[in-house]
Write an enzyme that holds these catalytic residues in place. Structure first.
Site, PDB file in Angstrom:
ATOM      1  N   ASN A  22      -1.164   4.703   1.836  1.00  0.00           N
ATOM      2  CA  ASN A  22      -0.645   3.836   1.014  1.00  0.00           C
ATOM      3  C   ASN A  22       1.033   3.561   0.834  1.00  0.00           C
ATOM      4  O   ASN A  22       1.523   4.532   1.410  1.00  0.00           O
ATOM      5  CB  ASN A  22      -1.031   4.207  -0.497  1.00  0.00           C
ATOM      6  CG  ASN A  22      -2.356   4.325  -0.581  1.00  0.00           C
ATOM      7  OD1 ASN A  22      -3.116   3.564   0.076  1.00  0.00           O
ATOM      8  ND2 ASN A  22      -3.038   4.996  -1.686  1.00  0.00           N
ATOM      9  N   ASP A  64       2.623   2.674  -1.627  1.00  0.00           N
ATOM     10  CA  ASP A  64       3.249   2.529  -2.888  1.00  0.00           C
ATOM     11  C   ASP A  64       4.145   3.508  -3.775  1.00  0.00           C
ATOM     12  O   ASP A  64       4.618   3.284  -4.779  1.00  0.00           O
ATOM     13  CB  ASP A  64       2.097   2.143  -4.033  1.00  0.00           C
ATOM     14  CG  ASP A  64       1.007   3.205  -3.757  1.00  0.00           C
ATOM     15  OD1 ASP A  64       1.393   4.527  -3.824  1.00  0.00           O
ATOM     16  OD2 ASP A  64      -0.331   2.713  -3.872  1.00  0.00           O
ATOM     17  N   HIS A  76       1.666   5.049   6.801  1.00  0.00           N
ATOM     18  CA  HIS A  76       2.065   3.807   7.151  1.00  0.00           C
ATOM     19  C   HIS A  76       3.424   3.336   6.524  1.00  0.00           C
ATOM     20  O   HIS A  76       3.908   2.104   6.607  1.00  0.00           O
ATOM     21  CB  HIS A  76       1.042   2.814   6.429  1.00  0.00           C
ATOM     22  CG  HIS A  76      -0.446   3.040   7.150  1.00  0.00           C
ATOM     23  ND1 HIS A  76      -1.634   2.811   6.672  1.00  0.00           N
ATOM     24  CD2 HIS A  76      -0.682   3.588   8.411  1.00  0.00           C
ATOM     25  CE1 HIS A  76      -2.520   3.044   7.423  1.00  0.00           C
ATOM     26  NE2 HIS A  76      -2.009   3.550   8.495  1.00  0.00           N
ATOM     27  N   CYS A 123      20.467  -8.398   8.191  1.00  0.00           N
ATOM     28  CA  CYS A 123      21.280  -7.075   8.254  1.00  0.00           C
ATOM     29  C   CYS A 123      22.761  -7.384   7.986  1.00  0.00           C
ATOM     30  O   CYS A 123      23.540  -8.000   8.825  1.00  0.00           O
ATOM     31  CB  CYS A 123      20.967  -6.208   9.328  1.00  0.00           C
ATOM     32  SG  CYS A 123      21.863  -4.763   9.568  1.00  0.00           S
ATOM     33  N   CYS A 136      24.615  -5.671  11.461  1.00  0.00           N
ATOM     34  CA  CYS A 136      24.513  -6.300  12.797  1.00  0.00           C
ATOM     35  C   CYS A 136      24.028  -7.817  12.821  1.00  0.00           C
ATOM     36  O   CYS A 136      23.998  -8.364  13.962  1.00  0.00           O
ATOM     37  CB  CYS A 136      23.865  -5.449  13.680  1.00  0.00           C
ATOM     38  SG  CYS A 136      21.989  -5.578  13.421  1.00  0.00           S
ATOM     39  N   GLY A 195     -10.415   8.043  -1.316  1.00  0.00           N
ATOM     40  CA  GLY A 195     -10.284   6.630  -1.688  1.00  0.00           C
ATOM     41  C   GLY A 195      -9.957   6.050  -0.199  1.00  0.00           C
ATOM     42  O   GLY A 195      -9.197   4.999  -0.313  1.00  0.00           O
ATOM     43  N   SER A 209     -11.916   4.124   3.346  1.00  0.00           N
ATOM     44  CA  SER A 209     -13.008   3.959   4.385  1.00  0.00           C
ATOM     45  C   SER A 209     -12.909   4.586   5.581  1.00  0.00           C
ATOM     46  O   SER A 209     -13.819   4.624   6.476  1.00  0.00           O
ATOM     47  CB  SER A 209     -13.298   2.464   4.502  1.00  0.00           C
ATOM     48  OG  SER A 209     -12.006   1.811   5.034  1.00  0.00           O
ATOM     49  N   ILE A 245     -15.908   5.310  -2.662  1.00  0.00           N
ATOM     50  CA  ILE A 245     -16.896   4.335  -3.207  1.00  0.00           C
ATOM     51  C   ILE A 245     -17.410   3.535  -1.950  1.00  0.00           C
ATOM     52  O   ILE A 245     -16.694   2.722  -1.363  1.00  0.00           O
ATOM     53  CB  ILE A 245     -16.421   3.463  -4.192  1.00  0.00           C
ATOM     54  CG1 ILE A 245     -16.108   4.143  -5.573  1.00  0.00           C
ATOM     55  CG2 ILE A 245     -17.681   2.332  -4.660  1.00  0.00           C
ATOM     56  CD1 ILE A 245     -15.399   3.295  -6.846  1.00  0.00           C
TER      57      ILE A 245
END
Length: 310
Positions: A140, A142, A157, A216, A219, A256, A258, A283
């Site tokens: 995640n 977050d 990630h 940016c 640059c 949580g 898959s 789930i």
């Protein structure tokens, strides 16, 4: 019913559905059965028998905080919309794609950045303080594990809370970049109760076309969220750090996820090679079911608080 009344009715119906979903804590949690006692006993035994647990978390734990995921049956983005996340190559090659991304993310950021950890995040932080968790590896972006108080967290990630220049690699805090976006777009105002997994929302074509994306300030390069987009790869050094954590662990707990994408699934394969026991709370089925000692098909927030750490 005339056209004007029909449009108003459709508009208010859509707003009402958004309000109902926004107010429901479990709006993005797929249908499931309550956790049975045997399942809690199995997980309690797993936790009791392992001292350094490698915890791999996915979007399924943050749905209980109100953040939707991509793949949950009936409630995920793929099930409820034909919209798809931007691909890395598209973002880098197309100024129009970047304009669309940042416009939607600009409006969604105030809400996305204020989501709070739920009982699963808080429980894992408590387990870490008690010496049960070797590390938390999350798919995640977050930052909810950090907000909950976990310290040894690897963001596989990346994170939505930083922005990076793709030319000079200068990093910028997302809140600071929000200020830059506001300066470049002083008249941009919109809102939505709907939000997507990575924090953006739906805007009209006119709103997107008017949006200005700042380069940016060092640059003039392309600014991108510090997230591994679809079509991109997790940096090798990050993967190696996580592999080293797994080498120090004696059990792997999936929460949580898959495990559909290889970036997380690779650590299941490593654990199998090492002979490390693996279990999951998720789930629905996972890509790794054949490698699991057991899987509990229930809400993480229902199961984890029942586990006692002595």
């Amino acid at each position: 019913m005339n056209n004007s009344l029909a449009r108003r009715t459709h508009y208010y119906t859509r707003i009402l559905s958004q309000v109902i979903r926004h107010c429901s804590q479990y709006a993005f949690v797929p249908k499931h059965s309550p956790c049975e006692n045997w399942a809690v006993d199995r997980l309690q035994e797993f936790v009791d028998n392992h001292l350094k647990i490698f915890v791999l978390t996915g979007a399924g734990i943050s749905t209980e905080s109100g953040i939707p995921d991509y793949r949950s049956e009936g409630v995920g983005l793929y099930a409820t919309s034909n919209k798809r996340p931007v691909q890395f190559k598209t973002f880098m090659d197309s100024a129009k794609a970047r304009q669309s991304y940042w416009a939607r993310n600009y409006i969604g950021w105030p809400r996305f950045s204020t989501f709070q950890p739920n009982i699963t995040h808080l429980t894992l932080a408590d387990w870490e303080r008690k010496g049960k968790v070797q590390c938390v590896v999350t798919q995640n972006v977050d930052r909810l594990h950090h907000k909950a108080g976990s310290s040894n967290v690897h963001e596989l990630h990346g994170t939505a809370f930083n922005v990076i220049c793709m030319s000079c690699s200068k990093m910028m805090d997302r809140h600071s970049f929000q200020t830059r976006l506001r300066i470049f777009n002083p008249n941009m105002s919109s809102h939505s109760l709907e939000i997507r997994p990575d924090g953006d929302i739906e805007l009209t074509e006119e709103e997107v076309n008017q949006f200005q994306v700042p380069p940016c300030k060092h640059c003039g390069g392309i600014m991108k969220p510090y997230i591994v987009f679809f079509g991109d790869n997790v940096p090798k050094d990050r993967v190696e750090r996580v592999k080293q954590e797994l080498n120090k662990s004696d059990g792997l707990l999936v929460l949580g996820s898959s495990l559909f994408v290889y970036s997380g699934y690779r650590f299941i394969l490593q654990a199998v090679e090492m002979g490390i026991p693996i279990c999951a709370v998720n789930i629905g089925t996972t890509r790794a079911d054949k490698h699991l000692d057991f899987r509990i098909s229930a809400r993480c927030g229902e199961v984890l608080p029942q586990i006692v750490i002595s």
